[in-house]
Write a protein that holds these residues in place. Structure first.
Motif, mmCIF file in Angstrom:
data_model
loop_
_atom_site.group_PDB
_atom_site.id
_atom_site.type_symbol
_atom_site.label_atom_id
_atom_site.label_comp_id
_atom_site.label_asym_id
_atom_site.label_seq_id
_atom_site.Cartn_x
_atom_site.Cartn_y
_atom_site.Cartn_z
ATOM 1 N N ALA A 1 0.792 -1.222 0.000
ATOM 2 C CA ALA A 1 0.000 0.000 0.000
ATOM 3 C C ALA A 1 0.831 1.283 0.000
ATOM 4 O O ALA A 1 0.374 2.296 -0.484
ATOM 5 C CB ALA A 1 -0.937 0.009 1.200
ATOM 6 N N TYR A 2 2.014 1.254 0.544
ATOM 7 C CA TYR A 2 2.733 2.523 0.674
ATOM 8 C C TYR A 2 4.232 2.271 0.762
ATOM 9 O O TYR A 2 4.688 1.130 0.771
ATOM 10 C CB TYR A 2 2.265 3.318 1.897
ATOM 11 C CG TYR A 2 2.229 2.543 3.182
ATOM 12 C CD1 TYR A 2 3.318 2.521 4.028
ATOM 13 C CD2 TYR A 2 1.101 1.817 3.546
ATOM 14 C CE1 TYR A 2 3.291 1.814 5.207
ATOM 15 C CE2 TYR A 2 1.061 1.100 4.727
ATOM 16 C CZ TYR A 2 2.158 1.098 5.553
ATOM 17 O OH TYR A 2 2.129 0.391 6.705
ATOM 18 N N SER A 3 4.977 3.341 0.833
ATOM 19 C CA SER A 3 6.431 3.227 0.859
ATOM 20 C C SER A 3 6.924 2.854 2.260
ATOM 21 O O SER A 3 6.206 2.953 3.249
ATOM 22 C CB SER A 3 7.053 4.553 0.424
ATOM 23 O OG SER A 3 6.808 5.544 1.379
ATOM 24 N N THR A 4 8.168 2.424 2.323
ATOM 25 C CA THR A 4 8.818 2.175 3.609
ATOM 26 C C THR A 4 9.285 3.508 4.193
ATOM 27 O O THR A 4 9.384 4.504 3.476
ATOM 28 C CB THR A 4 10.028 1.242 3.431
ATOM 29 O OG1 THR A 4 10.975 1.874 2.551
ATOM 30 C CG2 THR A 4 9.597 -0.073 2.820
ATOM 31 N N PHE A 5 9.573 3.536 5.496
ATOM 32 C CA PHE A 5 9.992 4.815 6.083
ATOM 33 C C PHE A 5 10.839 4.609 7.330
ATOM 34 O O PHE A 5 10.779 3.575 7.999
ATOM 35 C CB PHE A 5 8.779 5.694 6.416
ATOM 36 C CG PHE A 5 7.769 5.052 7.334
ATOM 37 C CD1 PHE A 5 7.967 5.035 8.709
ATOM 38 C CD2 PHE A 5 6.608 4.477 6.828
ATOM 39 C CE1 PHE A 5 7.033 4.453 9.560
ATOM 40 C CE2 PHE A 5 5.680 3.888 7.667
ATOM 41 C CZ PHE A 5 5.890 3.879 9.034
ATOM 42 N N THR A 6 11.641 5.623 7.614
ATOM 43 C CA THR A 6 12.398 5.738 8.861
ATOM 44 C C THR A 6 12.097 7.109 9.438
ATOM 45 O O THR A 6 12.182 8.117 8.738
ATOM 46 C CB THR A 6 13.917 5.621 8.611
ATOM 47 O OG1 THR A 6 14.194 4.367 7.992
ATOM 48 C CG2 THR A 6 14.691 5.740 9.912
ATOM 49 N N TYR B 1 10.280 1.235 9.570
ATOM 50 C CA TYR B 1 9.470 0.238 8.872
ATOM 51 C C TYR B 1 10.120 -0.127 7.540
ATOM 52 O O TYR B 1 10.132 0.666 6.607
ATOM 53 C CB TYR B 1 8.037 0.747 8.628
ATOM 54 C CG TYR B 1 7.259 -0.143 7.672
ATOM 55 C CD1 TYR B 1 7.050 -1.488 7.982
ATOM 56 C CD2 TYR B 1 6.776 0.349 6.470
ATOM 57 C CE1 TYR B 1 6.373 -2.310 7.103
ATOM 58 C CE2 TYR B 1 6.086 -0.466 5.587
ATOM 59 C CZ TYR B 1 5.896 -1.795 5.906
ATOM 60 O OH TYR B 1 5.233 -2.616 5.025
ATOM 61 N N ASP B 2 10.693 -1.305 7.487
ATOM 62 C CA ASP B 2 11.185 -1.943 6.259
ATOM 63 C C ASP B 2 12.355 -1.256 5.561
ATOM 64 O O ASP B 2 12.780 -1.708 4.502
ATOM 65 C CB ASP B 2 10.039 -2.142 5.257
ATOM 66 C CG ASP B 2 9.548 -3.581 5.259
ATOM 67 O OD1 ASP B 2 9.903 -4.310 6.200
ATOM 68 O OD2 ASP B 2 8.822 -3.966 4.335
ATOM 69 N N ASN B 3 12.859 -0.153 6.100
ATOM 70 C CA ASN B 3 14.112 0.403 5.593
ATOM 71 C C ASN B 3 15.266 -0.299 6.313
ATOM 72 O O ASN B 3 15.058 -0.871 7.393
ATOM 73 C CB ASN B 3 14.199 1.909 5.864
ATOM 74 C CG ASN B 3 13.559 2.742 4.753
ATOM 75 O OD1 ASN B 3 13.346 2.265 3.649
ATOM 76 N ND2 ASN B 3 13.253 3.998 5.062
ATOM 77 N N PRO B 4 16.492 -0.269 5.753
ATOM 78 C CA PRO B 4 17.639 -0.774 6.522
ATOM 79 C C PRO B 4 17.686 -0.057 7.875
ATOM 80 O O PRO B 4 17.468 1.149 7.945
ATOM 81 C CB PRO B 4 18.835 -0.374 5.647
ATOM 82 C CG PRO B 4 18.280 -0.265 4.261
ATOM 83 C CD PRO B 4 16.887 0.243 4.424
ATOM 84 N N HIS B 5 17.971 -0.809 8.932
ATOM 85 C CA HIS B 5 17.923 -0.209 10.256
ATOM 86 C C HIS B 5 19.029 0.835 10.429
ATOM 87 O O HIS B 5 20.128 0.692 9.911
ATOM 88 C CB HIS B 5 18.028 -1.290 11.335
ATOM 89 C CG HIS B 5 16.749 -2.030 11.521
ATOM 90 N ND1 HIS B 5 16.335 -2.536 12.727
ATOM 91 C CD2 HIS B 5 15.747 -2.324 10.644
ATOM 92 C CE1 HIS B 5 15.150 -3.112 12.596
ATOM 93 N NE2 HIS B 5 14.782 -3.002 11.332
#
Length: 390
Positions: free
Chosen positions: A90-95, A110-114
């Motif tokens: 539904a949408y992009s990943t984010f930090t 969320y789902d970006n490299p930590h």
């Protein structure tokens, strides 16, 4: 309040052949002591990814700045952005990084490299709490800040760098952490650190990036005041008051302009020692006054500083020039861009008769616009700016 501040910088490269970047960074000053940063990575690349990441970062940063809870932000993202017909995402990943009072960092990932944390120039592990919001795994961390902490957030284009070219499985997060460790002790700005990382990614991609790559760096450092004097006051009687206020300020002092330096020298009762060393063909030479950290020419030098400032906020290509040169503009750039956190401008409104020649491209409005534009650029770099007119 402590004497720390957050130095923030980021850089992106686009997927090869794309004019728009599918990653987007938003920085919002919630208050003087609270900053929200969002790095969003849109699905895919190009126009669609750019729209997805921009919407995501704008929605999250705006809602969080208004104090709304994380659950509501994520639910809004899921309801607002369209679902990919191919992947069903539904949408992009984010930090998200929330810097609070320069004492605490709140990370939401969320789902970006930590995010990588460098503390005392070494990789430092930090606690993570796993949350389930709308069926998505969200990782939350609350980290007390220390001076010289460096946070490195990135899109997945960074660890994907070099897949099938330099590495079989890309440039791992651990490899990136080791690479950034080598620069941690030097004292580079956040912008320079992000540039070093993204430029290395570009090299590993063979200058043909297979994905958008963005690095967002936050460096916790002590506040460093800087004062810059530009132009004589419009009324001669104000000269002593202007000089008294300027030299009473804490931090380093920069004086720009021939007439201005003469007034400063008279106030300090020290001579102006001019230099004939032309370090750069397009920037006039500097001078020296005992008690002043840097003395330069005025409008031409400041115009060059503004040119470098605009580039630093964009692709930062001129860094290799001003970071090592010793002309007046380069020296000012290092002091304002790299050293200073709080900058006080003391700007004289006097009209220089030499600038009234219609054959010259310099006039009073250009001088005022230089100050206005440079102040805006420095604010975008995260500096606190105060402009005093005389």
């Amino acid at each position: 309040m402590n004497n720390l501040c957050a130095d923030i910088g980021y850089k992106s490269i686009n997927h090869a052949g794309e004019q728009l970047c599918g990653d987007h960074v938003d920085i919002i000053e919630q208050s003087e002591n609270s900053t929200i940063l969002v790095l969003a990575d849109g699905l895919g690349s190009g126009v669609k990814a750019s729209i997805l990441s921009t919407l995501t970062s704008k929605i999250i940063s705006t809602m969080m700045a208004e104090g709304l809870p994380l659950e509501e932000c994520v639910a809004t993202i899921a309801a607002t952005l369209p679902i990919c017909s191919v992947r069903g995402v539904a949408y992009s990943t984010f930090t998200i990084m929330h810097i609070i009072n320069n004492t605490t960092a709140e990370l939401i990932q969320y789902d970006n490299p930590h995010v990588i944390l460098l503390r005392d120039c070494k990789v430092c592990d930090y606690p993570e709490t796993e949350l389930n919001i709308g069926g998505k795994k969200i990782y939350k961390s609350v980290i007390p800040l220390q001076e010289n902490d460096i946070f490195i957030a990135m899109s997945d284009g960074c660890p994907h760098a070099g897949i099938g070219i330099s590495y079989n499985f890309g440039w791992s997060r651990e490899d990136i952490a080791d690479f950034m460790e080598t620069f941690a002790h030097i004292g580079y700005t956040a912008k320079t650190l992000s540039t070093l990382l993204v430029d290395e990614c570009n090299r590993l991609y063979g200058s043909e990036p297979g994905d958008d790559a963005t690095a967002l760096v936050v460096r916790i450092r002590k506040r460093e005041p800087m004062n810059i004097l530009f132009g004589p006051p419009s009324h001669r009687d104000d000269a002593d008051r202007m000089m008294s206020l300027f030299f009473s300020k804490e931090g380093k002092h920069i004086v720009c302009g021939g007439t201005t330096s003469s007034i400063a020298a008279k106030y300090l009762d020290k001579p102006v020692r001019a230099s004939l060393n032309f370090e750069s063909g397009d920037v006039p030479p500097t001078a020296e006054i005992e008690g002043v950290d840097l003395v330069t020419e005025g409008v031409i030098t400041m115009a060059k500083v503004l040119e470098y400032a605009k580039d630093a906020l964009d692709e930062n290509k001129c860094y290799e020039h001003w970071s090592i040169k010793h002309d007046g503009a380069s020296l000012i750039c290092r002091m304002l861009f790299e050293e200073a956190t709080d900058i006080n401008f003391f700007v004289g409104r006097a009209v220089n008769p030499a600038h009234q020649n219609p054959d010259l491209p310099i006039n009073f409005n250009i001088k005022m616009n230089l100050v206005k534009e440079l102040s805006a650029c420095l604010q975008k770099m995260g500096k606190r700016i105060k402009v005093n007119y005389f």
